[in-house]
Design a protein around this motif. Structure first.
Motif, PDB file in Angstrom:
ATOM      1  N   ALA A  61       0.816  -1.206   0.000  1.00 33.87           N
ATOM      2  CA  ALA A  61       0.000   0.000   0.000  1.00 33.87           C
ATOM      3  C   ALA A  61       0.851   1.259   0.000  1.00 33.87           C
ATOM      4  N   ARG A  62       1.963   1.222   0.724  1.00 36.37           N
ATOM      5  CA  ARG A  62       2.688   2.476   0.929  1.00 36.37           C
ATOM      6  C   ARG A  62       3.397   2.956  -0.329  1.00 36.37           C
ATOM      7  N   LYS A  83      -1.659  -6.522  -3.438  1.00 41.04           N
ATOM      8  CA  LYS A  83      -1.701  -7.741  -2.641  1.00 41.04           C
ATOM      9  C   LYS A  83      -2.730  -8.685  -3.276  1.00 41.04           C
ATOM     10  N   LEU A  98       8.139 -12.169   3.680  1.00 38.03           N
ATOM     11  CA  LEU A  98       8.316 -10.828   4.211  1.00 38.03           C
ATOM     12  C   LEU A  98       9.115 -10.940   5.511  1.00 38.03           C
ATOM     13  N   TYR A 100       8.124 -10.171   8.187  1.00 40.04           N
ATOM     14  CA  TYR A 100       7.171 -10.725   9.149  1.00 40.04           C
ATOM     15  C   TYR A 100       6.010 -11.357   8.405  1.00 40.04           C
ATOM     16  N   ASP A 122       8.687   2.143  -3.658  1.00 42.35           N
ATOM     17  CA  ASP A 122       8.093   1.691  -2.402  1.00 42.35           C
ATOM     18  C   ASP A 122       8.704   2.529  -1.284  1.00 42.35           C
ATOM     19  N   ASP A 123       8.128   2.430  -0.097  1.00 43.62           N
ATOM     20  CA  ASP A 123       8.660   3.260   0.991  1.00 43.62           C
ATOM     21  C   ASP A 123       9.957   2.703   1.562  1.00 43.62           C
ATOM     22  N   VAL A 124       9.968   1.380   1.826  1.00 46.68           N
ATOM     23  CA  VAL A 124      11.085   0.773   2.554  1.00 46.68           C
ATOM     24  C   VAL A 124      11.604  -0.453   1.808  1.00 46.68           C
ATOM     25  N   ALA A 126      13.582  -3.655   2.859  1.00 47.64           N
ATOM     26  CA  ALA A 126      14.083  -4.416   4.017  1.00 47.64           C
ATOM     27  C   ALA A 126      14.714  -5.707   3.501  1.00 47.64           C
ATOM     28  N   THR A 127      13.976  -6.827   3.505  1.00 48.65           N
ATOM     29  CA  THR A 127      14.540  -8.075   2.970  1.00 48.65           C
ATOM     30  C   THR A 127      14.585  -8.084   1.448  1.00 48.65           C
ATOM     31  N   GLY A 128      13.800  -7.185   0.826  1.00 47.38           N
ATOM     32  CA  GLY A 128      13.739  -7.146  -0.631  1.00 47.38           C
ATOM     33  C   GLY A 128      12.735  -8.113  -1.222  1.00 47.38           C
ATOM     34  N   THR A 130       9.465  -7.969  -1.173  1.00 46.75           N
ATOM     35  CA  THR A 130       8.390  -7.222  -1.828  1.00 46.75           C
ATOM     36  C   THR A 130       8.833  -6.678  -3.183  1.00 46.75           C
TER      37      THR A 130
HETATM   38  C1  PRP Z   1       6.304  -3.100   3.995  1.00 47.63           C
HETATM   39  C2  PRP Z   1       6.926  -1.935   3.287  1.00 47.63           C
HETATM   40  C3  PRP Z   1       7.531  -2.574   2.065  1.00 47.63           C
HETATM   41  C4  PRP Z   1       7.941  -3.945   2.567  1.00 47.63           C
HETATM   42  C5  PRP Z   1       9.410  -4.015   2.819  1.00 47.63           C
HETATM   43  O1  PRP Z   1       5.055  -3.362   3.386  1.00 47.63           O
HETATM   44  O2  PRP Z   1       5.935  -0.970   2.915  1.00 47.63           O
HETATM   45  O3  PRP Z   1       6.591  -2.710   1.032  1.00 47.63           O
HETATM   46  O4  PRP Z   1       7.218  -4.160   3.797  1.00 47.63           O
HETATM   47  O5  PRP Z   1       9.779  -5.279   3.313  1.00 47.63           O
HETATM   48  P1  PRP Z   1      10.640  -6.326   2.519  1.00 47.63           P
HETATM   49  O6  PRP Z   1      11.761  -5.603   1.804  1.00 47.63           O
HETATM   50  O7  PRP Z   1      11.165  -7.209   3.605  1.00 47.63           O
HETATM   51  O8  PRP Z   1       9.758  -7.053   1.557  1.00 47.63           O
HETATM   52  P2  PRP Z   1       3.935  -4.289   4.028  1.00 47.63           P
HETATM   53  O9  PRP Z   1       3.989  -5.621   3.347  1.00 47.63           O
HETATM   54  O10 PRP Z   1       4.075  -4.291   5.503  1.00 47.63           O
HETATM   55  O11 PRP Z   1       2.545  -3.673   3.622  1.00 47.63           O
HETATM   56  P3  PRP Z   1       1.947  -2.207   3.368  1.00 47.63           P
HETATM   57  O12 PRP Z   1       2.840  -1.447   2.436  1.00 47.63           O
HETATM   58  O13 PRP Z   1       0.639  -2.540   2.734  1.00 47.63           O
HETATM   59  O14 PRP Z   1       1.821  -1.531   4.709  1.00 47.63           O
END
Ligand code: PRP
Ligand code: MG
Length: 174
Positions: A61-62, A83, A98, A100, A122-124, A126-128, A130
């Protein structure tokens, strides 16, 4: 004005043990809520990839927030990566793990003309998982990944390994 990384660092909220123990959640909602900060973030990303993309993909979403702003700023369109179970027509699917949990992303078949150069936002990172899945979906549909842009990258995770071969821009590393 202060460098974009300092602006993000100053506004980002770090939440420990969310959504579960051991996870350090990087909350960028204060960055998105701040007009000058949002503009600086989006301008920095589109400037870095200027002339290299024909469309912007946002990951639900972000990532939608950044993709819509970047697309509007450059007169390009937004590609919607969602999603599982949200897109009504025939989709391509990619599952990933993910930080988590486990999830699936989907892309409408036929929404992206072959050869389209797509900047993925995307915003973040992390593990990549997504963004790796998002890139795989776009490549399966015949698009060219022009690059990947995120506001914040969490170092010490294999995020970039899941995006091998792609140009990745992170405005802030934590
Ligand atoms: C979060 C964030 C990234 C992703 C990063 O999204 O917005 O999309 O996790 O994590 P990764 O690099 O480990 O994959 P999330 O799935 O929590 O959902 P949202 O954007 O809908 O809040
Ligand atoms: Mg997300």
């Amino acid at each position: 004005s202060p460098h974009v990384s300092a602006v993000i660092e100053g506004l980002c909220a770090t939440v420990t043990d969310y959504p579960k123990p051991g996870i350090v959640f990087q909350d960028l909602t204060p960055v998105f809520a701040n007009g000058p900060a949002l503009k600086q973030v989006v301008d920095a990303i589109v400037c870095a990839f200027a002339g290299k993309f024909d469309a912007v993909a946002g990951v639900e979403a972000r990532g939608f927030l950044l993709a819509a702003a970047a697309a509007y700023a450059t007169g390009t369109g937004v590609i919607t990566i969602r999603k599982a179970g949200k897109l009504p027509r025939e989709v391509l699917s990619e599952s990933y793990s993910l930080e988590y949990g486990e999830a699936t992303l989907e892309l409408h078949q036929g929404d992206v003309p072959a050869g389209t150069r797509v900047l993925i936002l995307d915003d973040v990172l992390a593990t990549g998982g997504t963004l790796g899945a998002a890139a795989a979906l776009l490549e399966r549909t015949g698009a060219v990944v022009a690059g990947v842009g995120v506001v914040l990258e969490i170092d010490g995770l294999p995020g970039r390994d899941n995006l091998a071969g792609h140009e990745v821009l992170s405005l802030l590393h934590v």
